[in-house]
Scaffold this active site. Structure first.
Site, PDB file in Angstrom:
ATOM      1  N   GLN A  63      -4.354  -2.255   9.991  1.00  0.00           N
ATOM      2  CA  GLN A  63      -4.422  -3.599   9.150  1.00  0.00           C
ATOM      3  C   GLN A  63      -4.748  -4.609  10.155  1.00  0.00           C
ATOM      4  O   GLN A  63      -4.749  -4.750  11.301  1.00  0.00           O
ATOM      5  CB  GLN A  63      -2.733  -3.693   8.972  1.00  0.00           C
ATOM      6  N   LYS A  92       1.004  -1.340  -0.179  1.00  0.00           N
ATOM      7  CA  LYS A  92      -0.055  -0.060  -0.029  1.00  0.00           C
ATOM      8  C   LYS A  92       0.946   1.235   0.053  1.00  0.00           C
ATOM      9  O   LYS A  92       0.407   2.232  -0.606  1.00  0.00           O
ATOM     10  CB  LYS A  92      -1.008  -0.059   1.297  1.00  0.00           C
ATOM     11  N   ASP A 106     -10.589   2.396   4.618  1.00  0.00           N
ATOM     12  CA  ASP A 106     -11.313   1.027   4.382  1.00  0.00           C
ATOM     13  C   ASP A 106     -12.841   0.606   4.210  1.00  0.00           C
ATOM     14  O   ASP A 106     -13.125  -0.345   4.149  1.00  0.00           O
ATOM     15  CB  ASP A 106     -10.729   0.246   5.763  1.00  0.00           C
TER      16      ASP A 106
HETATM   17  N1  GUN Z   1      -6.608  -7.461   6.028  1.00  0.00           N
HETATM   18  C1  GUN Z   1      -7.132  -8.168   4.859  1.00  0.00           C
HETATM   19  N2  GUN Z   1      -7.670  -7.101   3.956  1.00  0.00           N
HETATM   20  C2  GUN Z   1      -7.628  -5.910   4.701  1.00  0.00           C
HETATM   21  C3  GUN Z   1      -8.184  -4.660   4.312  1.00  0.00           C
HETATM   22  O1  GUN Z   1      -8.698  -4.502   3.181  1.00  0.00           O
HETATM   23  N3  GUN Z   1      -7.958  -3.706   4.966  1.00  0.00           N
HETATM   24  C4  GUN Z   1      -7.392  -3.854   6.531  1.00  0.00           C
HETATM   25  N4  GUN Z   1      -7.282  -2.636   7.043  1.00  0.00           N
HETATM   26  N5  GUN Z   1      -6.902  -5.048   6.911  1.00  0.00           N
HETATM   27  C5  GUN Z   1      -6.921  -5.933   5.879  1.00  0.00           C
END
Ligand code: GUN
Length: 306
Positions: free
Chosen positions: A97, A53, A120
């Site tokens: 995350q 990211k 998110d």
């Molecule tokens: N863990 C797996 N997919 C995601 C996501 O899209 N966002 C976040 N914050 N954690 C994740």
């Protein structure tokens, strides 16, 4: 034999659009969107995802930071860190995350993120707006799936869509989005009876359960569109060969890393489906692209530019 439905090209196009818009804001307003990712503890996969990211932000001109916090951090301190980011003008997006280490209550932590910075789309306020088919920040992976289907002109309206997996990240928000697109959706999970019978009714079948190659041909209607959201590591050499034959890339993965990345859908499903998204290279790149777009959206919304 069906076709592989790749997400890479679309992801690239979306990121190019974001990049151009970010460059325009830099020129016009002398400011760019900012994203902060929070990693609690030492999850190796989470670290890789966050680095991906961060790298994407860099390429698109979005400012990004990763906050590495110890796995045994006090909940109150974690909340205080989020509170700090909440009041920072230069931070447009905050993401925690997932999964959090055991002992943390993810919904409790996510609720501390201000909805306008929740890139998110996991905050109850944003999920509520999604349920009510209102504007707002939406979860990235389901958004990516809808974008991918639309880009290939695969109709959702009136279609039977079966989602295997009821997670807060994918299954549940995706079901809401499909309903908003006038699809007829069924969510299945580990307690669903006669699972292959239910999934065989799907015009569009989505695998999002986190079990490698779980969805085999018997789960799939002939000519269905199959979307694979799974990300599983497979180290068993014999199984890799059963799935991919002598595929050079897979053999190299095993040799170099000791595992290869597979989805929730068995690759032989390609013989029965009309479309199947590959893993890697299917839904994954779109999730990141949507996060970039959400970060830009948050930047614009906070400044009344949207
Ligand atoms: N863990 C797996 N997919 C995601 C996501 O899209 N966002 C976040 N914050 N954690 C994740």
């Amino acid at each position: 034999m069906g076709s592989w439905l790749e997400g890479k090209t679309l992801a690239k196009e979306i990121k190019e659009e974001v990049k151009n818009e970010v460059a325009q804001y830099l020129k016009k307003r002398k400011e760019v969107p900012g994203l902060v990712g929070i990693l609690v503890g030492e999850n190796r996969a989470s670290k890789i995802y966050l680095r991906t990211k961060e790298r994407n932000c860099e390429r698109l001109g979005i400012r990004s930071e990763i906050l590495f916090l110890p796995g045994d951090i006090e909940v109150s301190l974690l909340k205080a860190k989020i509170e700090e980011l909440k009041s920072r003008e230069d931070v447009d997006g905050i993401l925690v995350q997932l999964p959090l280490p055991s002992g943390f209550n993810a919904p409790e932590i996510i609720a501390c993120i201000p909805p306008e910075k929740d890139v998110d789309g996991f905050h109850p306020f944003n999920l509520g707006n999604l349920m009510m088919n209102q504007e707002g920040l939406k979860p990235c992976t389901p958004l990516g799936i809808i974008e991918l289907l639309k880009s290939r002109e695969i109709p959702i309206e009136g279609k039977r869509v079966v989602v295997v997996g009821r997670s807060r990240i994918v299954g549940k928000p995706l079901a809401a989005m499909i309903t908003n697109e006038n699809g007829t959706v069924t969510i299945c999970h580990s307690k669903t009876e006669n699972l292959p019978q239910v999934t065989s009714e799907a015009d569009i079948l989505v695998g999002a359960i986190g079990r490698g190659a779980f969805i085999t041909q018997e789960f799939v209607k002939l000519g269905a569109v199959v979307v694979d959201v799974g990300m599983n590591n497979l180290a068993d050499k014999a199984k890799v060969e059963e799935m991919f034959g002598k595929d050079e890339k897979r053999q190299n993965d095993i040799k170099e890393k000791g595992y290869t990345l597979i989805g929730d859908v068995h690759p032989h499903v390609i013989d029965k489906a009309e479309f199947l998204t590959p893993v890697p290279g299917g839904v994954g790149p779109l999730t990141v692209a949507m996060l970039m777009r959400n970060t830009l959206e948050a930047f614009k919304m906070r400044r009344n530019l949207a």
